[in-house]
Design an enzyme around this catalytic site. Structure first.
Site, PDB file in Angstrom:
ATOM      1  N   HIS A 103     -13.482   6.433  16.521  1.00  0.00           N
ATOM      2  CA  HIS A 103     -13.573   4.926  16.106  1.00  0.00           C
ATOM      3  C   HIS A 103     -15.687   4.737  15.905  1.00  0.00           C
ATOM      4  CE1 HIS A 103     -13.733   0.940  14.713  1.00  0.00           C
ATOM      5  NE2 HIS A 103     -12.480   0.613  15.653  1.00  0.00           N
TER       6      HIS A 103
ATOM      7  N   ASP B 141      -2.010   6.199  -1.527  1.00  0.00           N
ATOM      8  CA  ASP B 141      -0.708   7.683  -2.215  1.00  0.00           C
ATOM      9  C   ASP B 141      -1.265   8.304  -2.617  1.00  0.00           C
ATOM     10  OD1 ASP B 141       0.367   7.788  -4.489  1.00  0.00           O
ATOM     11  OD2 ASP B 141       0.256   6.383  -5.665  1.00  0.00           O
TER      12      ASP B 141
END
Length: 460
Positions: free
Chosen positions: A164, A379
């Site tokens: 993170h 995608d």
């Protein structure tokens, strides 16, 4: 409460983990993280997961994503490096091309078998996102791990885990979209990455000019941090009917509040009632606010570092529990409004002055809205994800502190938000009772129905 997650069990066969390096040579250098990036509260791994349907082609998603990753790392080469710590708890990336950890896997399950399990908690998550020994450390370890698992139906799952300190949700989505673009044949990402972490460094000299009670050092005097045993994980769905019911519970002058604000007020109040803290103890709600547009000028479009704050609402437990929902709502709205450019400057300065403290977790509830982050839009050549977003609730190893708001379409085709919640089993029962009471029809004119039997999607 039984669920599909309880019964769905499958086997995953993994190949040996490998390191994917940039497709072309990249600079060998050290890059400093910002003073917002390396705060103690971000020293953990973010898990994410994406599910994709078969498109009828014979293309191999493992090959496509591995190639797209290698090509994207030419532009995002710090992700192929390793974090090192300098004196003063300062983190830097050693850009050395060591690579991202990558795993190829196959599972004997179809996408349709997941049914309602396509939201946290996911069955067999530890198999879909395998913790390779030695890979989960913050320092001197891969900052990114990706596992691509083929399914029997021709679909596949992309699970990942990111350190993170390197990026927030917006930065991670930006990178994953770049991997997808490169996997589909692009030569360069549509949004070029911008490092420029100095934009969120402390001033010289540093000076704390705002109030940051999210970093109060609070002692757990009454044992309010939850134990890891006997934890109940469930997901709750909030569609148009549920949100109309909650909106009907607040005074008319507050009904124009955002979905996030009303839902956060509701969950914070129900959760606090369920946990039964000492009435005189302070309780906190921390919400993640993306600050990219709070700056003048805004941060560059390609900035992929951590650019958010944890503004906090603080009140006594008895006031939160005994007042109506509108009381919590006002506190939530004020906390969100606190985040400005000056607030972010003050936050960076606080990190340097107070040695990068962890945000307060004692009697705290943290919420993160990922509904607009774009995880589901990633995608790789097979279209948008059936599900894309956080792989589980929680913050690092701290159970029950955080919940994510995740865009979700239920089996009836209704769009809404799914919220994973983790609580001790007795508290979960009380939480569900409180939430059910709020979701019942508040007034004859409310455009809603009693959905008590459908808003709980799953449990584990």
């Amino acid at each position: 409460m039984a669920s599909h997650q309880d019964s769905l069990v499958f086997k995953v066969r993994r190949c040996e983990a490998e390191l994917v390096r940039p497709a072309r040579p990249t600079p060998h250098e050290r890059k400093r993280l910002s003073d917002v990036d390396d705060q103690e509260g971000l020293w953990f791994q973010i898990p994410g997961i994406h599910f994709y349907r078969c498109d009828g082609s014979s293309r191999d998603p493992v090959w496509a994503i591995r190639e797209g990753l290698a090509r994207a790392l030419v532009f995002y080469y710090p992700f192929a490096g390793r974090l090192r710590e300098l004196p003063g708890w300062k983190l830097v990336v050693d850009c050395n091309e060591e690579g991202v950890m990558f795993m190829e896997a196959d599972a004997d399950v179809t996408l349709d078998q997941f049914r309602d399990a396509l939201q946290p908690p996911f069955p067999c998550l530890e198999e879909l996102l395998f913790d390779v020994p030695g890979s989960s450390a913050v320092l001197d370890a891969p900052v990114l791990l990706i596992q691509v698992t083929r399914l029997k139906c021709g679909g596949f799952i992309v699970a990942l885990r990111l350190n993170h300190t390197m990026s927030d949700a917006a930065g991670l989505v930006q990178f994953m979209k770049a991997v997808g673009e490169m996997a589909r044949g692009a030569n360069t990402p549509s949004i070029l990455p911008v490092w420029e972490r100095e934009l969120l460094d402390a001033r010289d000299p540093p000076r704390i000019t705002c109030t940051h009670r999210e970093y109060d050092q609070v002692e757990d005097t009454k044992g309010t941090l939850m134990a890891l045993d006997d934890m109940d994980h469930r997901s709750f769905f909030f569609g148009a009917a549920q949100m109309a019911a909650l909106r009907g519970r607040v005074p008319p002058h507050q009904r124009a509040s955002s979905t996030f604000e009303i839902l956060t007020a509701c969950l914070w109040r129900c959760r606090t009632i369920a946990l039964q803290p000492d009435p005189e103890e302070e309780v906190r709600m921390l919400c993640i606010v993306n600050a990219r547009t709070k700056f003048d000028p805004p941060l560059p479009a390609g900035y992929y570092g951590n650019a958010f704050a944890f503004p906090v609402a603080v009140t006594r437990a008895d006031r939160l529990c005994q007042n109506q929902l509108g009381y919590a709502l006002e506190l939530v709205k004020k906390a969100k409004a606190d985040v400005t450019e000056e607030y972010m400057r003050s936050l960076a300065d606080l990190m340097v002055i107070r040695r990068r403290p962890h945000f307060t977790v004692v009697r705290s509830f943290l919420v993160s809205d990922t509904t607009k982050a774009g995880f589901g839009d990633v995608d790789f050549g097979w279209g948008k994800a059936v599900y894309g977003g956080p792989a589980k609730g929680g913050v690092g190893a701290i159970p029950g502190v955080a919940s994510f708001y995740i865009p979700f379409r239920n089996r009836q085709g209704e769009d809404g938000i799914v919220v994973p919640v983790c609580l001790p089993a007795p508290a979960m029962r009380r939480f569900m009772q409180e939430l059910d009471a709020l979701l019942k029809e508040p007034a004859p004119t409310a455009a809603t129905t009693d959905k008590k039997s459908t808003f709980v999607l799953s449990s584990l």
